[in-house]
Enzyme design. Structure first.
Site, PDB file in Angstrom:
ATOM      1  N   CYS A 528       0.865  -1.302   0.192  1.00  0.00           N
ATOM      2  CA  CYS A 528       0.006  -0.018   0.037  1.00  0.00           C
ATOM      3  C   CYS A 528       1.000   0.972   0.011  1.00  0.00           C
ATOM      4  CB  CYS A 528      -0.968  -0.054   1.436  1.00  0.00           C
ATOM      5  SG  CYS A 528      -0.249  -0.219   2.876  1.00  0.00           S
ATOM      6  N   ASP A 530       2.507   2.630   3.399  1.00  0.00           N
ATOM      7  CA  ASP A 530       3.637   2.073   4.160  1.00  0.00           C
ATOM      8  C   ASP A 530       4.049   0.561   4.154  1.00  0.00           C
ATOM      9  OD1 ASP A 530       1.630   1.314   5.812  1.00  0.00           O
ATOM     10  OD2 ASP A 530       1.348   3.028   6.758  1.00  0.00           O
ATOM     11  N   GLY A 531       3.007  -0.208   3.635  1.00  0.00           N
ATOM     12  CA  GLY A 531       3.005  -1.772   3.712  1.00  0.00           C
ATOM     13  C   GLY A 531       2.887  -2.102   4.985  1.00  0.00           C
ATOM     14  N   ALA A 532       1.746  -1.745   5.887  1.00  0.00           N
ATOM     15  CA  ALA A 532       1.353  -2.005   7.202  1.00  0.00           C
ATOM     16  C   ALA A 532       0.101  -2.155   7.170  1.00  0.00           C
ATOM     17  CB  ALA A 532       1.876  -1.169   8.317  1.00  0.00           C
TER      18      ALA A 532
END
Length: 598
Positions: A528, A530-532
């Site tokens: 996405c 931030d990858g979280a």
């Protein structure tokens, strides 16, 4: 463009007429529940276990959203407006200039200015123009210095002589100002008079030719669209090509089913998304005035090995879990208190790597992170903000969770794609939300782009509905001359730190992703901004549903999330996202039960 070279609303629980059976308390030591505060008894999951050459350096690409994208509000990632980026440009008399000629022009320019080609980044070739930015260099040349020296008669003359073209103009400006590149130079009024007279006389002949040619061009355009639908590259795996063509056939069949016409004035109906008003524009394009989260095509059929009794048990548990707000709140509170061990992130937070992180709060652990081959990396580093997510087999991660690439990490991203043999990318954020950049464009808007030694060709781009689109890429390692194909699924209607308005589009999106991925032995890249948050939520839903599809009879979503957080911090950021994951699982189980023979 010729090519880019660049070195809520509360979820509604699903209804069910089946009375909830009694679920016995159970615990399984391998579920990844270590350190979690006590929560309500729940069915449990199955055991958890835990060559570089003289190539152009990495660069930055520009946010250019398509006209049919739906912009979402965003509460996360970076805040505030970024200042516009300035670019140097060289306009030639060659239209199009071409990828090869652009590279040659840049190499000769670097030679004349005694610079390394690696000093140039964000390089693009569009029409007759070459645009670029420049790194810090030993000569301390700025963009203005490079543009000025290129325009000097001596350098300009040598470049023109060696390349066999003319340099019309050089300068510095914002890329969205470069729409003026294609404007002709200013000539005297006398010349204009002659030119206008000539045009007037020629128009009559041109009109007659145009009328006769229009029909042929239209037929040719339709044929090109058909070819783009099927094309995945000559070296593409047969099964990949078949799956992608099948998706395209479904899309075209759905268009016919819902009475869509082939009106040429409707760009969103063509396989290629319409060009933006300015090929250089940084600004997001207008989105549709209305947004529907209900797909306007035939949904992917549900497939599962789940037996009816197991399905009803899980559905009853999920419904009860969603109705019991206090229990849900306590479970989320326990998840917030959970701490992975070990949880050191010193490598990602080091001075050398800090600038490679979009959000310093969401970085990979030292002990579980994706490592690039440093010898193949333009900066000779093995770091990228990405984490392998293992489901069962520690030798083969099921996913790679990563942030949306930054302008200077795009080459690192494609290196990771290449080195891990990835064929599917799941993108869960738009490029920009509320004018705040969420992810730098890491693929060409049209044609091909060069990111260090990885040439990316955009083969096709299809808008399936307002919620997502699908792109097909042809990837080439220019050093080894190897080629591959891969598919990017881009979900558009998921706001940062928020949730989609309904689970239905995301669930159908997931089915299409898995249909394309079926049978692969490589990880799916999920990112996405931030990858979280969104990344973690998607992986949680997909992992739980995949286990159900394999016949697992017990499930514990909280324990599964802890297992994921053991491998990357911050996965699923909010209680709303966790509740959305529960709702999505319940909705899919309900759909599976409806599809099973009664």
């Amino acid at each position: 463009m010729e090519g880019d070279m660049q070195h809520g609303e509360e979820p509604v629980p699903p209804s069910s007429t089946v009375p909830p059976p009694k679920i016995p308390a159970s615990s399984s030591p391998g579920d990844g529940t270590k350190g979690r505060a006590a929560s309500s008894p729940a069915p449990r999951t199955e055991a958890q276990q835990g060559h570089s050459g003289n190539a152009l350096g990495p660069g930055k690409h520009i946010v250019v959203e398509k006209k049919s994208y739906t912009e979402m509000k965003d509460g996360g990632a970076q805040q505030g407006m970024r200042p516009p980026d300035e670019y140097g440009y060289i306009i030639t008399d060659q239209k199009p200039l071409g990828l090869a000629a652009g590279v040659q022009l840049l190499e000769l320019l670097a030679k004349h200015l005694h610079l390394s080609t690696a000093s140039f980044i964000n390089i693009s070739v569009v029409g007759p123009a070459l645009t670029f930015r420049i790194r810090q260099n030993p000569q301390n040349f700025s963009l203005a210095d490079v543009a000025s020296q290129t325009g000097e008669l001596s350098v300009k003359g040598e470049l023109e002589h060696e390349l066999g073209l003319k340099i019309v103009q050089t300068g510095v400006g914002e890329r969205n100002e470069a729409a003026a590149y294609s404007r002709p130079s200013r000539f005297g009024y006398g010349f204009h008079s002659v030119l206008l007279t000539f045009i007037t006389l020629a128009c009559m002949a041109v009109i007659a030719i145009a009328v006769s040619a229009a029909f042929c061009l239209r037929r040719h355009a339709k044929q090109r669209e058909k070819e783009r639908l099927a094309a995945l590259g000559p070296e593409g795996a047969a099964d990949t090509t078949f799956e992608y063509q099948e998706l395209c056939r479904q899309h075209m069949a759905a268009k016919s089913l819902f009475g869509r016409t082939e009106a040429p004035a409707a760009p969103a109906e063509t396989s290629r998304v319409s060009s933006v008003s300015s090929q250089f524009s940084d600004a997001p394009q207008p989105s549709p005035s209305s947004h529907s989260s209900t797909p306007s095509w035939c949904e992917e059929p549900v497939q599962s090995n789940m037996d009816i009794s197991t399905g009803h048990m899980i559905l009853a548990y999920m419904e009860d879990h969603l109705r019991n707000r206090d229990r849900l709140a306590k479970e989320w509170q326990a998840l917030c208190a959970y701490q992975a061990e070990p949880s050191v992130c010193s490598i990602a937070q080091s001075e050398a790597n800090l600038k490679k992180n979009r959000n310093p709060d969401y970085v990979p652990y030292d002990h579980v992170r994706i490592k690039l081959k440093a010898e193949s990396n333009p900066s000779r580093s093995d770091f990228i903000n990405a984490s392998p997510i293992i489901e069962h087999d520690p030798r083969m991660p099921a996913y790679i969770a990563t942030q949306g690439p930054l302008s200077h990490t795009i080459a690192d991203f494609w290196q990771m794609v290449w080195e891990h043999g990835c064929t599917v990318i799941v993108m869960l954020s738009p490029l920009a939300e509320d004018s705040v950049k969420q992810c730098d464009r890491y693929w060409p808007d049209e044609g091909s782009s060069l990111y260090h030694i990885y040439e990316v060709n955009l083969v096709s781009e299809h808008i399936w509905c307002e919620d997502f689109l699908v792109r097909s890429f042809y990837l080439k390692n220019v050093q080894s001359q190897e080629t591959r194909t891969l598919t990017q699924f881009h979900f558009l209607s998921w706001p940062a730190e928020g949730i989609p308005t309904t689970t239905r589009p995301l669930l159908d999106f997931r089915r299409k992703v898995n249909k394309c991925y079926r049978g692969r032995s490589c990880p799916i890249i999920v990112h996405c901004s931030d990858g979280a948050g969104r990344t973690g939520t998607y992986i949680l839903v997909d992992m739980v549903l995949n286990r159900m599809a394999k016949g697992v009879k017990e499930i514990d979503i909280a324990a599964t999330l802890e297992h994921i957080r053991d491998q990357r911090p911050g996965m699923v950021q909010t209680k709303d996202q966790f509740e959305f994951a529960l709702t999505a699982v319940a909705e899919e189980v309900n759909a599976i039960l409806k599809a099973l023979p009664q």
